[in-house]
Scaffold this motif. Structure first.
Motif, PDB file in Angstrom:
ATOM      1  N   GLY A  45       5.487   8.661   8.259  1.00 53.90           N
ATOM      2  CA  GLY A  45       5.011  10.028   8.058  1.00 53.90           C
ATOM      3  C   GLY A  45       3.890  10.098   7.026  1.00 53.90           C
ATOM      4  O   GLY A  45       2.878  10.765   7.247  1.00 53.90           O
ATOM      5  N   ARG A  46       4.069   9.378   5.930  1.00 51.48           N
ATOM      6  CA  ARG A  46       3.013   9.357   4.896  1.00 51.48           C
ATOM      7  C   ARG A  46       1.730   8.738   5.442  1.00 51.48           C
ATOM      8  O   ARG A  46       0.636   9.254   5.200  1.00 51.48           O
ATOM      9  CB  ARG A  46       3.483   8.579   3.666  1.00 51.48           C
ATOM     10  CG  ARG A  46       4.449   9.337   2.786  1.00 51.48           C
ATOM     11  CD  ARG A  46       4.691   8.617   1.474  1.00 51.48           C
ATOM     12  NE  ARG A  46       5.149   7.254   1.641  1.00 51.48           N
ATOM     13  CZ  ARG A  46       6.416   6.877   1.769  1.00 51.48           C
ATOM     14  NH1 ARG A  46       7.376   7.782   1.750  1.00 51.48           N
ATOM     15  NH2 ARG A  46       6.741   5.610   1.900  1.00 51.48           N
ATOM     16  N   ALA A  47       1.857   7.636   6.166  1.00 49.10           N
ATOM     17  CA  ALA A  47       0.679   6.964   6.715  1.00 49.10           C
ATOM     18  C   ALA A  47      -0.041   7.867   7.710  1.00 49.10           C
ATOM     19  O   ALA A  47      -1.278   7.946   7.705  1.00 49.10           O
ATOM     20  CB  ALA A  47       1.085   5.648   7.381  1.00 49.10           C
ATOM     21  N   ARG A  48       0.712   8.573   8.529  1.00 44.69           N
ATOM     22  CA  ARG A  48       0.093   9.467   9.512  1.00 44.69           C
ATOM     23  C   ARG A  48      -0.606  10.639   8.830  1.00 44.69           C
ATOM     24  O   ARG A  48      -1.664  11.072   9.268  1.00 44.69           O
ATOM     25  CB  ARG A  48       1.134   9.938  10.507  1.00 44.69           C
ATOM     26  CG  ARG A  48       1.634   8.777  11.372  1.00 44.69           C
ATOM     27  CD  ARG A  48       2.692   9.191  12.302  1.00 44.69           C
ATOM     28  NE  ARG A  48       2.041   9.949  13.370  1.00 44.69           N
ATOM     29  CZ  ARG A  48       2.596  10.232  14.511  1.00 44.69           C
ATOM     30  NH1 ARG A  48       3.826   9.855  14.757  1.00 44.69           N
ATOM     31  NH2 ARG A  48       1.956  10.909  15.427  1.00 44.69           N
TER      32      ARG A  48
ATOM     33  N   GLN B  82      15.480   5.319   7.701  1.00 46.68           N
ATOM     34  CA  GLN B  82      14.979   6.471   6.946  1.00 46.68           C
ATOM     35  C   GLN B  82      13.708   6.110   6.176  1.00 46.68           C
ATOM     36  O   GLN B  82      12.746   6.873   6.166  1.00 46.68           O
ATOM     37  CB  GLN B  82      16.052   7.007   5.992  1.00 46.68           C
ATOM     38  CG  GLN B  82      15.638   8.260   5.262  1.00 46.68           C
ATOM     39  CD  GLN B  82      15.314   9.401   6.213  1.00 46.68           C
ATOM     40  OE1 GLN B  82      15.966   9.594   7.227  1.00 46.68           O
ATOM     41  NE2 GLN B  82      14.290  10.167   5.884  1.00 46.68           N
ATOM     42  N   SER B  83      13.697   4.951   5.544  1.00 44.84           N
ATOM     43  CA  SER B  83      12.504   4.514   4.798  1.00 44.84           C
ATOM     44  C   SER B  83      11.307   4.360   5.724  1.00 44.84           C
ATOM     45  O   SER B  83      10.186   4.725   5.367  1.00 44.84           O
ATOM     46  CB  SER B  83      12.771   3.194   4.087  1.00 44.84           C
ATOM     47  OG  SER B  83      13.693   3.376   3.057  1.00 44.84           O
ATOM     48  N   LEU B  84      11.542   3.818   6.908  1.00 47.95           N
ATOM     49  CA  LEU B  84      10.457   3.652   7.875  1.00 47.95           C
ATOM     50  C   LEU B  84       9.925   4.998   8.359  1.00 47.95           C
ATOM     51  O   LEU B  84       8.708   5.179   8.486  1.00 47.95           O
ATOM     52  CB  LEU B  84      10.927   2.818   9.068  1.00 47.95           C
ATOM     53  CG  LEU B  84      11.116   1.332   8.782  1.00 47.95           C
ATOM     54  CD1 LEU B  84      11.921   0.672   9.900  1.00 47.95           C
ATOM     55  CD2 LEU B  84       9.776   0.645   8.605  1.00 47.95           C
ATOM     56  N   ARG B  85      10.824   5.941   8.610  1.00 51.52           N
ATOM     57  CA  ARG B  85      10.378   7.285   9.020  1.00 51.52           C
ATOM     58  C   ARG B  85       9.479   7.902   7.946  1.00 51.52           C
ATOM     59  O   ARG B  85       8.439   8.483   8.254  1.00 51.52           O
ATOM     60  CB  ARG B  85      11.582   8.200   9.248  1.00 51.52           C
ATOM     61  CG  ARG B  85      12.309   7.975  10.534  1.00 51.52           C
ATOM     62  CD  ARG B  85      13.378   9.074  10.704  1.00 51.52           C
ATOM     63  NE  ARG B  85      14.283   8.720  11.752  1.00 51.52           N
ATOM     64  CZ  ARG B  85      15.512   8.234  11.575  1.00 51.52           C
ATOM     65  NH1 ARG B  85      15.991   8.055  10.358  1.00 51.52           N
ATOM     66  NH2 ARG B  85      16.267   7.947  12.603  1.00 51.52           N
ATOM     67  N   GLU B  86       9.911   7.785   6.703  1.00 54.14           N
ATOM     68  CA  GLU B  86       9.134   8.372   5.610  1.00 54.14           C
ATOM     69  C   GLU B  86       7.789   7.675   5.446  1.00 54.14           C
ATOM     70  O   GLU B  86       6.759   8.338   5.277  1.00 54.14           O
ATOM     71  CB  GLU B  86       9.943   8.309   4.317  1.00 54.14           C
ATOM     72  CG  GLU B  86      11.146   9.227   4.341  1.00 54.14           C
ATOM     73  CD  GLU B  86      12.100   9.016   3.184  1.00 54.14           C
ATOM     74  OE1 GLU B  86      11.788   8.216   2.268  1.00 54.14           O
ATOM     75  OE2 GLU B  86      13.173   9.651   3.185  1.00 54.14           O
ATOM     76  N   ALA B  87       7.779   6.352   5.496  1.00 50.35           N
ATOM     77  CA  ALA B  87       6.524   5.605   5.341  1.00 50.35           C
ATOM     78  C   ALA B  87       5.564   5.910   6.481  1.00 50.35           C
ATOM     79  O   ALA B  87       4.362   6.087   6.265  1.00 50.35           O
ATOM     80  CB  ALA B  87       6.812   4.108   5.278  1.00 50.35           C
TER      81      ALA B  87
ATOM     82  N   ARG C  31       0.815  -1.221   0.000  1.00 49.06           N
ATOM     83  CA  ARG C  31       0.000   0.000   0.000  1.00 49.06           C
ATOM     84  C   ARG C  31       0.843   1.262   0.000  1.00 49.06           C
ATOM     85  O   ARG C  31       0.430   2.285  -0.530  1.00 49.06           O
ATOM     86  CB  ARG C  31      -0.947   0.015   1.197  1.00 49.06           C
ATOM     87  CG  ARG C  31      -2.095  -0.923   1.042  1.00 49.06           C
ATOM     88  CD  ARG C  31      -3.042  -0.799   2.193  1.00 49.06           C
ATOM     89  NE  ARG C  31      -4.165  -1.696   2.014  1.00 49.06           N
ATOM     90  CZ  ARG C  31      -5.243  -1.665   2.751  1.00 49.06           C
ATOM     91  NH1 ARG C  31      -5.356  -0.789   3.731  1.00 49.06           N
ATOM     92  NH2 ARG C  31      -6.213  -2.519   2.528  1.00 49.06           N
ATOM     93  N   SER C  32       2.006   1.188   0.612  1.00 51.48           N
ATOM     94  CA  SER C  32       2.877   2.372   0.655  1.00 51.48           C
ATOM     95  C   SER C  32       3.416   2.697  -0.728  1.00 51.48           C
ATOM     96  O   SER C  32       3.721   3.851  -1.016  1.00 51.48           O
ATOM     97  CB  SER C  32       4.032   2.156   1.635  1.00 51.48           C
ATOM     98  OG  SER C  32       5.039   1.353   1.064  1.00 51.48           O
ATOM     99  N   GLY C  33       3.570   1.674  -1.575  1.00 56.24           N
ATOM    100  CA  GLY C  33       4.137   1.886  -2.900  1.00 56.24           C
ATOM    101  C   GLY C  33       5.604   2.278  -2.855  1.00 56.24           C
ATOM    102  O   GLY C  33       6.155   2.742  -3.849  1.00 56.24           O
TER     103      GLY C  33
END
Length: 109
Positions: free
Chosen positions: A85-88, A78-83, A45-47
């Motif tokens: 942030g997008r989800a939130r 870093q990828s987890l932080r970005e994902a 879902r994150s793509g």
């Protein structure tokens, strides 16, 4: 513990390049924050192809017959932080109230 506490622990483990602890923390955080979907579904879902690659690399380090002992968890962190942030942001957007149905009425009052 809160979702944020689980996430902080996950990021700390990744930044220490501790693959085994990072994987365990990833599962704990994910269970706490996304209990209604699988890790694979979250990634899909994150793509986010970088996130997909970094999690696959973590799995390979832990479970391949010839693991790369020099795993660098900073890219995963870093990828987890970005994902996250997008989800939130998506959750915040979805929880905004609907606009007034007849804004012209409000102006005439």
């Amino acid at each position: 513990e809160s979702e944020a506490a689980y996430f902080r622990q996950l990021i700390r483990n990744c930044e220490r390049n501790d693959a085994r602890s990072s994987y365990a923390a990833l599962l704990r955080w994910f269970n706490r924050s996304h209990s209604n979907q699988s890790v694979e579904e979250f990634i899909r879902r994150s793509g986010d192809t970088v996130l997909r690659t970094e999690i696959a690399t973590l799995g390979a380090v832990l479970y391949s017959p010839a693991p790369d002992s020099q795993w660098n968890g900073r890219a995963l962190a870093q990828s987890l932080r970005e994902a996250r942030g997008r989800a939130r942001r998506k959750i915040r957007e979805a929880s905004k109230p609907l606009p007034e149905l007849n804004p012209a009425r409000r102006e005439s009052e």
